[in-house]
Write an enzyme that holds these catalytic residues in place. Sequence first.
Site, PDB file in Angstrom:
ATOM      1  N   GLU A  38      86.563 -35.330  42.183  1.00  0.00           N
ATOM      2  CA  GLU A  38      87.597 -35.990  42.182  1.00  0.00           C
ATOM      3  C   GLU A  38      88.761 -36.103  42.755  1.00  0.00           C
ATOM      4  O   GLU A  38      88.661 -35.107  42.841  1.00  0.00           O
ATOM      5  CB  GLU A  38      88.058 -36.131  40.617  1.00  0.00           C
ATOM      6  CG  GLU A  38      88.979 -36.923  39.927  1.00  0.00           C
ATOM      7  CD  GLU A  38      89.589 -36.345  38.367  1.00  0.00           C
ATOM      8  OE1 GLU A  38      89.669 -37.112  37.624  1.00  0.00           O
ATOM      9  OE2 GLU A  38      89.264 -35.142  38.015  1.00  0.00           O
TER      10      GLU A  38
ATOM     11  N   CYS B  83      85.083 -36.749  35.512  1.00  0.00           N
ATOM     12  CA  CYS B  83      85.934 -35.302  34.775  1.00  0.00           C
ATOM     13  C   CYS B  83      85.876 -35.659  33.336  1.00  0.00           C
ATOM     14  O   CYS B  83      85.164 -35.197  32.522  1.00  0.00           O
ATOM     15  CB  CYS B  83      86.857 -34.749  35.643  1.00  0.00           C
ATOM     16  SG  CYS B  83      87.861 -33.534  35.159  1.00  0.00           S
TER      17      CYS B  83
ATOM     18  N   LYS C  42      87.903 -44.518  35.567  1.00  0.00           N
ATOM     19  CA  LYS C  42      87.712 -43.515  34.806  1.00  0.00           C
ATOM     20  C   LYS C  42      88.492 -43.836  32.983  1.00  0.00           C
ATOM     21  O   LYS C  42      89.529 -44.473  33.322  1.00  0.00           O
ATOM     22  CB  LYS C  42      89.338 -42.202  35.210  1.00  0.00           C
ATOM     23  CG  LYS C  42      89.044 -40.815  33.937  1.00  0.00           C
ATOM     24  CD  LYS C  42      90.344 -39.823  34.743  1.00  0.00           C
ATOM     25  CE  LYS C  42      90.354 -38.400  33.926  1.00  0.00           C
ATOM     26  NZ  LYS C  42      90.946 -37.101  34.722  1.00  0.00           N
TER      27      LYS C  42
END
Length: 523
Positions: free
Chosen positions: A272, A381, A347
């Site tokens: 990321e 993440c 995300k």
Amino acid sequence: MNSPSDIDLSDFEWNVIVRPMRIEDYDALVVLQKKCFADMEPWGKSQIESQLKHFPEGQFVIEIDGRVAASSSSLLLNYDDNLEWHDWKKTADSGFISNHRPDGDTMYGIEMMVDPEYRGMRLSRRLYAARKELCRQRQVTRMIIGGRIPGYCKHAEEMKPSEYVERVINKSLYDPVLTAQIANGFALQGLIPNYLPSDVESCGYATFLEWKNLDVQVGSGRRFRRNVQPVRIGAVQYQMRTVANFDEFAQQARYFVDVAGDYKCDFLLFPELFTSQLLSCMPPQRPGTAARALAEFTPKYLELFIDMAVSFDCNIIGGSQFVVEDEQLYNVAFLFRRDGSIEKQYKLHITPSERRWWGVIGGDAIEVFDTDCGPISIQVCYDVEFPELGRIAASKGANIIFVPFNTDNRHGYMRVRTCAQARCVENHVYVAIAGCTGNLPFVENADIHYAQTAIFTPADVVFPRDGIGAEANPNIETVIIHDVDLEVLRRHRQQGSVQNWRDRRTDLYSVRTHRGEGDCDAP
């Protein structure tokens, strides 16, 4: 440079297709043959028509953005030691292949051509893969080819052809054809003199090469016994260091993709926001302004990674990168397929520091992407720390979840790692995680990093005892590579010691999305 808000992924996509040859390709094939074999007479149209009549499945082309860039031709025969393999005209009926046997046990490769403008992009690997898959589908025992050795002319005065090919095989010399064939699993069976007398570069010689189909068990009769579906995953533990410009960043990224290409990885995962390395070559700015300035590199980032995915024949999860859309800042993971297409996963869950420092907002959909190795999911993440997303991805068919992450200390890393391993158990999937290490002094909110890149499996007797397929040493720049087996995963879902997916209490709870997709926990 385009404004980030104007980015259209179709502007960066390539269109790479391996497809059956058609008679409409004839003119392009003649042009290709003249480029590849200038001293040879090109195929006649009647030869191509005859190849397509007798064995249409065995003739392939690779088309890039509508242009024929490579081709291969073949036929099937029944193996006979007395067959004149050394004489391609007899073996291939001078290119007309009227001697093709639909039930033959041996594929004979007549020709393979790659446009010089597209060499270095591993197109021959794609053509060999297409041939091998056809052999597996038709339970063909072996593939035999006569290969040129065009590098030999430079060494003919100092060594015999046998010595030359031995040196190519042991890697002390490079040959543009034989080196690639050995890399594609072919074994040298002998040398053929006067194979193509007009081939000055090879001094008329050719190699006699064989690939054996290990999915066929040879005995009283052929039996198809394919029981594995391996997928090779590479994951990069990327060291953050200052760079002077985008070219230095690209050189570092290209190194890892080159490694993945050499190891024939199906996927390569970057961390990321490893692109935040580019902030080190920009003037110091407030974090929110810096993040939007970093987003201006997105077009160059897209061009770089789609070029690498196609050139190195590898599906790349390009970590994530900031993107500005409608004046809003997003953290987006991109999937660069090796066929030249691009997808993106926003995300969804934004950490407090991302919101506070950079002003990032979350996306609104969990996607599952079809690939040539089955459906996959990307969870950036923090997203992997929410079990609902794993359930949704598994309900849509995902077998592998890729998690690019970026954490600054061991506590943050352990949250990602622990949750990733839990997703494997809950949903019977593989999970790969990749993070950054190293330091970026004076780059706020990206100055320190902690990572231990890993590939996790479910926890059961058919998998590694600790559920770890592979892992890197902490905080050392490296790439890990591991094969996962989708067939083992399928059997585990059906026959595992515990069957978490099947044993969900859907009478008590369920997971639903708000996009009209229905109940993701439906049996």
